[in-house]
Write an enzyme that holds these catalytic residues in place. Structure first.
Site, short mmCIF file in Angstrom:
data_model
loop_
_atom_site.label_atom_id
_atom_site.label_comp_id
_atom_site.label_asym_id
_atom_site.label_seq_id
_atom_site.Cartn_x
_atom_site.Cartn_y
_atom_site.Cartn_z
N SER B 33 0.81 -1.21 0.00
CA SER B 33 0.00 0.00 0.00
C SER B 33 0.85 1.26 0.00
O SER B 33 0.50 2.26 -0.63
CB SER B 33 -0.91 0.03 1.23
OG SER B 33 -1.84 -1.02 1.19
N GLU B 54 5.68 -0.68 14.59
CA GLU B 54 6.14 0.66 14.20
C GLU B 54 7.20 1.19 15.16
O GLU B 54 8.15 1.87 14.74
CB GLU B 54 4.95 1.63 14.14
CG GLU B 54 3.96 1.34 13.01
CD GLU B 54 2.98 0.22 13.34
OE1 GLU B 54 2.96 -0.26 14.50
OE2 GLU B 54 2.23 -0.18 12.43
N ARG B 163 -3.36 8.66 -0.11
CA ARG B 163 -3.78 7.41 -0.75
C ARG B 163 -4.35 7.60 -2.15
O ARG B 163 -3.96 6.87 -3.06
CB ARG B 163 -4.82 6.73 0.14
CG ARG B 163 -5.42 5.48 -0.47
CD ARG B 163 -6.37 4.81 0.52
NE ARG B 163 -7.03 3.65 -0.06
CZ ARG B 163 -8.21 3.70 -0.69
NH1 ARG B 163 -8.84 4.83 -0.81
NH2 ARG B 163 -8.72 2.59 -1.20
#
Lengths: 278, 309
Positions: B33, B54, B163
């Site tokens: 992504s 993360e 996005r």
């Protein structure tokens, strides 16, 4: 790695060095009026072995040598012992230590480490980050084709941080065998006995389950420390050394006490402690 | 000019920069992504997929940076930043390690995944961190250039990417520079300072306004910190009113940054902020959310008309 056999005079000398470091650490904590003696003393023998037992490959005259070994103090609060070690190693001078925890400290001898001080790779002081940082350094030096080893010392309470186990998984994934983690397992955290916060046991099994090369030693037995630190690297696994230690080691009234996690000694206690550190 | 998502341009830029052995890329298990996978496919030895971790990723990146690498630590902005405030503060910002934090999937433009995936506080958060610069490109060309500029810049940076596909705005003559805003279209009366996807949205609003004979100026603010004070003061002084436009909460974002400059420069003009008004949104398509939550071209056009009444 130095392959010559370790003689007992070497061990005697290292023990003497550790004693000097404890005295120096306590002195600067006393002068600063604040600091962390308990965790400094539990880590002292380990750090003495790393820096003065020929384990860590460093040159304080050339602190940025890309081929150097690295050390990350993940339990960043024990700057009392860390700065004492850096002074003895020649990164800073003993007179620099007078500015420990003081404003306008020329060598930036803050309560917790920062890379403005020569010999320090990264800031620490928030527990749980050092293993990831050390792993990143190990990956970087490996990419460069150097055989640098990267050591980090974590506290035992620090292992409550989930990030430690994220890093443990990562180093397994990347087979980062030039990474050596040392757990200063002094059994005592800030406000509680570590196991009363959350018991870490079975600790060896935990690291084994994460596929690390696990060793357990008495973290105040200099011979045992040197023996494990001088082992050749595992061909693919990262290594963890679980060092059973005593918080406040070397000063009887500090040993095993939460009360000595983060306070400086009074003048009376300082004198009493120095009498024991001989 | 090329229509594409800024994350697509980022992936392409990484590949084009990949021959530089200092470039390393980390991802938190969303590389398909985030598009960092493109780099990983070509340079697997310098690509570290850290999994859904993360905090570990950010600190690993910091460690890599101390060895002279230029790490791009990539992930969905919500988790890259939301999970790692402490790691960013200590191992990146305070340590001043040369880490580029790249957050994709920002703002309400993310759409249907809903508020847990719509990062609307990241500009506020990163602007407030000492040593950190903040960049949000508007299109393909700017993203390609900004990725390279961030690699050349020595210090911590947050790179805010989107996005959805956005229109190409700049042609190859465009020159991105950290800290510089750029006039996209010169008009009169009112100036819009926009960032990221809101540059495209503002251009749509301007087409609508032109039909009414209103020609406003549009300035692209792609560096949110350090903010370009000069262009803000110059443009605000030479126009009757000011509007800011961002796909972010209206606290701590572009609107506040511009407002701070205007107040300090004692420039008093009608001032409106097009932004999320301090609430979480909901699911829905990006355009639907922009309409409902006040970010769409319609809302920008209305704000312009109201300002010039």
């Amino acid at each position: 790695m130095n392959d010559s056999p370790l003689t007992s005079p070497d061990i005697t000398q290292l023990k003497r060095t550790a004693l000097e470091l404890r005295r120096l650490a306590l002195k600067i904590i006393f002068q600063a009026g604040s600091g962390h003696p308990g965790g400094s003393f539990s880590a002292t023998d380990l750090m003495a072995a790393l820096y003065f037992g020929g384990i860590l490959n460093y040159d304080s005259e050339n602190p940025d040598d890309p081929k150097r070994d690295r050390f990350v103090l993940s339990k960043g609060h024990v700057t009392g012992i860390y700065y004492a070690v850096l002074a003895k190693a020649g990164y800073i001078t003993e007179s620099d230590l007078d500015s420990y925890r003081k404003i306008n400290s020329e060598k930036f001898l803050s309560g917790h480490p920062h890379p403005k001080t020569a010999g320090i790779e990264i800031a620490s002081g928030s527990l749980g980050q050092g293993l990831s940082v050390a792993h990143g350094i190990a990956l970087g030096t490996r990419l460069d084709g150097y055989d640098s080893k990267v050591y980090t010392i974590m506290g035992d309470g620090e292992l409550h941080e989930g990030q430690v186990w994220e890093a443990a998984m990562s180093a397994d994934k990347f087979k980062t065998n030039n990474l050596v983690a040392i757990v200063d397992y002094n059994k005592v955290a800030q406000d509680s006995i570590t196991k009363d916060l959350k018991d870490l046991e079975p600790l060896e099994d935990k690291w084994k389950a994460f596929n690390w090369d696990v060793h357990r030693i008495d973290g105040h037995d200099m011979q045992a420390i040197m023996d494990v630190l001088r082992l050749p690297l595992h061909p693919e696994k990262p290594r963890v050394i679980i060092a059973d230690t005593v918080k406040g080691k070397g000063v009887s009234f500090m040993e095993g006490k939460t009360a000595w996690h983060g306070v400086a000694p009074s003048p009376e206690d300082y004198e009493k402690a120095l009498k024991e550190l001989v | 000019m090329k229509d594409a998502a800024t994350r697509d341009a980022y992936g392409q830029a990484l590949v084009e920069m990949g021959d530089d052995p200092r470039i390393v890329v980390l991802d938190a298990g969303v590389s398909d992504s985030s598009r960092s996978k493109k780099f990983g496919d070509k340079f697997p030895e310098r690509f570290f997929n850290m999994g859904i971790a993360e905090a570990d990723m950010v600190c690993t990146a910091a460690g890599l940076a101390t060895t002279g690498k230029i790490p791009f630590a990539t992930g969905f902005a919500c988790f890259l930043l939301g999970r790692t405030m402490d790691q960013i503060l200590v191992s990146v910002a305070y340590s001043n390690t040369n880490v580029k934090l790249v957050g994709t999937h920002t703002g309400l433009a993310v759409g249907e995944d809903g508020p847990t995936a719509q990062m609307i506080v990241d500009i506020a958060y990163t602007r407030a961190i000492p040593n950190m610069i903040v960049v949000q490109p508007a299109d393909w060309v700017e993203t390609m250039q900004a990725t390279r500029a961030l690699a050349e810049y020595n210090g911590p940076a947050y790179f805010r990417l989107g996005r959805p596909k956005v229109k190409g705005i700049f042609d190859s003559s465009y020159k991105f520079e950290i800290g510089k805003g750029r006039v996209v279209k010169k008009g009169s009366d009112l100036v819009i300072f926009a960032t990221g996807i809101m540059v495209q949205e503002s251009l749509t609003a301007m087409e609508m306004l032109e039909k009414d004979g209103l020609n406003v100026t549009l300035v692209n603010i792609s560096t949110l910190k350090p903010i370009d004070r000069d262009i803000i003061i110059e443009m605000a002084s030479s126009h009757k009113a000011v509007i800011t436009a961002e796909d972010h909460n209206y606290i701590g974002g572009l609107g506040d940054a511009v407002g701070e400059v205007l107040l300090e420069a004692q420039i008093s003009k009608p001032f409106k902020r097009i932004a999320v008004k301090d609430h979480f949104a909901e699911t829905g398509t990006g355009p639907e959310l922009f309409e409902k939550y006040g970010l769409s071209a319609n809302h920008i056009a209305k704000a312009v008309r109201d300002s010039l009444k």
